[in-house]
Design an enzyme around this catalytic site. Structure first.
Site, PDB file in Angstrom:
ATOM      1  N   ILE A 162       0.829  -1.210   0.000  1.00  0.00           N
ATOM      2  CA  ILE A 162       0.000   0.000   0.000  1.00  0.00           C
ATOM      3  C   ILE A 162       0.862   1.258   0.000  1.00  0.00           C
ATOM      4  CG2 ILE A 162      -1.508   1.399   1.483  1.00  0.00           C
ATOM      5  CD1 ILE A 162      -3.075  -1.144   2.097  1.00  0.00           C
ATOM      6  N   VAL A 165       2.518   1.667  -3.460  1.00  0.00           N
ATOM      7  CA  VAL A 165       1.618   2.128  -4.527  1.00  0.00           C
ATOM      8  C   VAL A 165       1.235   3.584  -4.302  1.00  0.00           C
ATOM      9  CG1 VAL A 165      -0.683   1.850  -5.531  1.00  0.00           C
ATOM     10  CG2 VAL A 165       0.727  -0.168  -5.083  1.00  0.00           C
ATOM     11  N   GLU A 166       0.986   3.953  -3.052  1.00  0.00           N
ATOM     12  CA  GLU A 166       0.532   5.311  -2.762  1.00  0.00           C
ATOM     13  C   GLU A 166       1.603   6.366  -3.036  1.00  0.00           C
ATOM     14  OE1 GLU A 166      -2.359   6.387  -2.130  1.00  0.00           O
ATOM     15  OE2 GLU A 166      -3.438   4.531  -1.725  1.00  0.00           O
ATOM     16  N   THR A 167       2.796   6.195  -2.492  1.00  0.00           N
ATOM     17  CA  THR A 167       3.775   7.295  -2.525  1.00  0.00           C
ATOM     18  C   THR A 167       5.213   6.855  -2.773  1.00  0.00           C
ATOM     19  OG1 THR A 167       4.128   7.202  -0.121  1.00  0.00           O
ATOM     20  CG2 THR A 167       2.372   8.665  -0.919  1.00  0.00           C
ATOM     21  N   TYR A 363      -6.428  -1.329  -8.152  1.00  0.00           N
ATOM     22  CA  TYR A 363      -5.620  -0.869  -7.017  1.00  0.00           C
ATOM     23  C   TYR A 363      -5.303  -2.020  -6.071  1.00  0.00           C
ATOM     24  CZ  TYR A 363      -4.252   1.528  -2.748  1.00  0.00           C
ATOM     25  OH  TYR A 363      -3.556   1.922  -1.634  1.00  0.00           O
TER      26      TYR A 363
END
Length: 389
Positions: A162, A165-167, A363
């Site tokens: 997570i 993928v996010e940052t 996602y």
């Protein structure tokens, strides 16, 4: 095209506009289709009068001078009353908030006609830069990840997936002032079928951001985030920081911008409070085949939840080489590949818990596959495409 540009384009076309906001009941649209940010429970409700007034703040595409807006000032009156903010301090703050046209442009629906493509999406999100950075992040925070896995029951690879993928582990947390983009989207959201609901959501998050800044004892204008106001390594909306954020390093404050430890604990906390089943063993998804008679189509578009038994799926033409646990429920998800054949997976409760973070099958699959790739790379194992996910 730069990697960040590709990611932004994919995020707009295949996933919601903000991450990790509190969850609401899913509808019957396919989860990889354009969807609203799914997690709204922590947003403070705005009275009907303010909601009506907000609609007059700006027509779609109009710039706003927030200090001159009747709707903004009515909002400030209510926030001051509810939370005890000195009204004159809010006036000074509002005078410094700026309209951000980039945010308006980025929340507009993507042009229709371009087919969704899971293979293209996965090639952008599960790639060497993220895998290498993920291995380094896991190695650096191995003890904290192990603690979170033991305490919350969320595997380290899912947490790492997570945040990656996010940052990319804090490399791309966003450079917009959170108050600027939230105010822009709260009072100047572009024309869309769900415009009123989206404006109400962002008004709630603007209020949450003010409360969060006061609680954290920081200048509210110092908060930076995404074009939709998501904050820090895990890209939490302000309401989610308040509702699900964890002071996992025990230093007296929750800091998702500067503390990887707090980010790890907060991601695990969010998933558990959105349906993660710690005792559910086995893969999160299973490769699936489907029969030509298409009787299995009734299992698609059934919301973000596992609702069906293994025998029920099998009897309708859904097959897998894996042995499905008899005491679990499952869902059938589709992963379109443009002109190429659609892929299918049998998904568990824990897969759908990830979709509460971001309402997209793409996602959730990318989180799972990135985490798996990092785990295998970290242990020196080759990434076998046929491995059960």
């Amino acid at each position: 095209m730069k990697l960040t540009s590709i990611l932004l384009a994919l995020a707009v076309s295949a996933s919601p506009l903000s991450q990790a906001a509190p969850a609401k009941k899913p509808g019957k649209k396919t989860a990889h289709a354009k969807a609203k940010p799914a997690r709204k429970a922590a947003a403070v409700a705005v009275p009907a009068a303010a909601a009506a007034a907000a609609g007059t703040a700006a027509q779609a595409g109009d710039a706003v001078v927030f200090s001159e807006s009747e709707a903004v000032n009515a909002f400030a009156d209510e926030v001051a009353l509810r939370h005890g903010f000195p009204r004159e301090e809010l006036d000074k703050l509002i005078a410094q908030i700026r309209y951000i046209d980039t945010a308006v442009q980025l929340v507009k629906p993507a042009p229709k006609g371009k087919p969704k493509n899971w293979q293209n999406y996965s090639r952008v999100t599960i790639e060497p830069i993220r895998i290498k950075a993920g291995v380094a992040f896991w190695n650096q925070h191995a003890a904290v990840l192990a603690r979170a896995q033991a305490e919350y029951g969320v595997p380290a690879e899912i947490i790492v997936g997570i945040i990656g993928v996010e940052t990319i582990y804090g490399r791309q947390t966003g450079r917009f002032r959170v108050l600027d983009v939230l105010a822009t989207l709260a009072f100047a959201y572009p024309e869309a079928p769900n415009r009123a609901a989206r404006m109400a959501f962002f008004r709630g998050e603007l209020e949450n951001a003010l409360v969060l800044a006061r609680k954290s004892n920081i200048d509210p204008l110092s908060m930076l985030g995404s074009f939709a106001g998501a904050i820090g390594m895990p890209q939490f909306m302000p309401g989610s920081v308040l509702a699900y954020g964890v002071d996992y390093d025990n230093n007296g404050s929750i800091d998702l911008r500067g503390s990887a430890v707090d980010a790890i604990g907060s991601v695990a906390s969010f998933l558990v409070q959105h349906g993660w089943q710690a005792k559910q063993a086995g893969p999160l998804v299973y490769p699936a085949g489907v029969s030509d008679d298409r009787t299995w189509e009734r299992f698609l578009n059934q919301g973000l939840a596992a609702k069906f038994g293994a025998e029920e799926l099998r009897a309708s033409g859904v097959s897998t080489s894996a042995v499905l646990p008899a005491n679990q429920r499952f869902g059938l998800i589709d992963l379109p590949n443009g002109a190429d054949p659609t892929e299918y997976r049998i998904a568990t409760d824990n897969f759908f818990a990830i979709t509460q973070y971001n309402r997209s099958y793409f996602y959730a699959m990318s989180v799972i596959e990135l985490g798996r790739a990092i785990r295998l790379s970290r242990s020196g194992q080759p990434l076998a495409s046929a491995e059960t996910l």
